[in-house]
Design a protein around this motif. Structure first.
Motif: not given
Length: 344
Positions: A26-30, A46-65
């Protein structure tokens, strides 16, 4: 082990599995990405924190990978998961795919490393016998008018054949490099994989592998309520994966002409012919999504079985070659000594 910007393949698999399991709860992606920090190595924070920040900023998980240079097939799984919404299952399937790949590589290394070392050692010993001992025996036999024994002749024959084998192998590698660099890589991606599918033995694995990937993605999309035409549009829009994009473009153009889906896939030699029958059957019974899912898993099992069979054949074959060479070398040295003793 292959690295992609600091992420090993096994770390990618662990990350996706962790995200998938958290999403199931039941967790959200972020939130899942944020919680994954407690289960991943420190050098990835560092990569995971950047991914979390970008998800909160509206980027998709796909774009992060994509930015983290994850495995291309993993990125593809995530791309389609964002279309059909089945993140948890898709992520765990992607994780399983990477783990299977790494386990296979690990098994091959473990099984082949020792016999390959023995083979190398045998060639060094063979070179010593061929270049030092055998010439001396030949001169003695010539002086004493003694016939050469079978094992001595066999070792001499192998000594003449080996340089040609190495020359052929070197020529093959050079030719393959130039073929790939100046011709193959410039071909359309569909033509590339079609050519790979025609290589003996390897082609069978190629067809099973791509049939597995295609079937699984189509199964997820269809089960989420999309039509086959919409699924293919998602394929076409996936510009980061040239193969999927070309499949979408070609198949859609065929469907617009009134061609059935199974017939539209017929031009793709890199797909298993059984897939065409599965599609036809699925369209008739109205359960195409389930047919794709079961066939995809069937292909995966076939791939695993073929790899296991190959491993079981490779190891004893290498040991047999090493054994024959060692026995031949031993007898080629020992037999002349008995012949010389008999001559006195």
């Amino acid at each position: 082990m292959k690295r992609n910007s600091g992420w090993t393949n096994l770390e990618q698999a662990k990350f996706l599995k962790c995200i998938g399991e958290l999403l199931e709860r039941g967790y959200s992606m972020s939130e899942a990405v944020q919680s994954s920090r407690y289960y991943m190595p420190n050098h990835l924070m560092e990569d995971i924190n950047a991914c979390y920040g970008s998800l909160k900023g509206g980027e998709t998980f796909f774009e992060n990978l994509v930015r983290l240079n994850f495995d291309h097939q993993v990125i593809s799984f995530v791309y389609f998961a964002e279309k059909h919404g089945g993140f948890a299952t898709a992520f765990q399937d992607a994780s399983k795919m990477i783990q299977n790949k790494q386990e296979t590589i690990k098994k091959l290394r473990k099984i082949l490393s020792y016999p390959l070392f023995l083979l190398l050692f045998t060639f060094v010993l063979f070179f010593f016998v061929q270049s030092i001992l055998i010439p001396k025996f030949n001169s003695i036999f010539l002086t004493m008018n003694i016939n050469k024994n079978f094992f001595l002749l066999f070792v001499q024959l192998i000594g003449k054949v080996i340089p040609f084998l190495f020359a052929f192998l070197l020529l093959f590698l050079i030719t393959s490099f130039f073929y790939y660099y100046f011709y193959f890589r410039k071909l359309d991606v569909i033509v590339q994989v079609n050519l790979l599918a025609r290589i003996p033995y390897i082609g069978k694995m190629v067809r099973r592998y791509f049939s597995y990937l295609l079937s699984l993605q189509l199964s997820y999309l269809l089960s989420s309520g999309f039509s086959i035409y919409e699924c293919l549009q998602f394929f076409e829009e996936n510009k980061g994966q040239r193969l999927y994009s070309r499949i979408g473009i070609i198949t859609i153009s065929q469907l617009k002409k009134g061609v059935r889906l199974d017939q539209a896939f017929k031009s793709f030699d890199f797909l298993d012919k059984e897939l065409l029958q599965i599609i036809q059957h699925g369209q008739e019974n109205g359960k195409l999504d389930q047919e794709f899912y079961y066939f995809g898993n069937h292909c995966l099992k076939q791939i695993e079985e073929n790899i296991q069979k190959t491993i079981k054949v490779l190891q004893p074959t290498l040991y047999s070659v090493v054994g024959i060479l060692i026995v031949s070398i031993y007898l080629s040295v020992l037999m002349p000594m008995f012949q010389l003793l008999d001559g006195f």
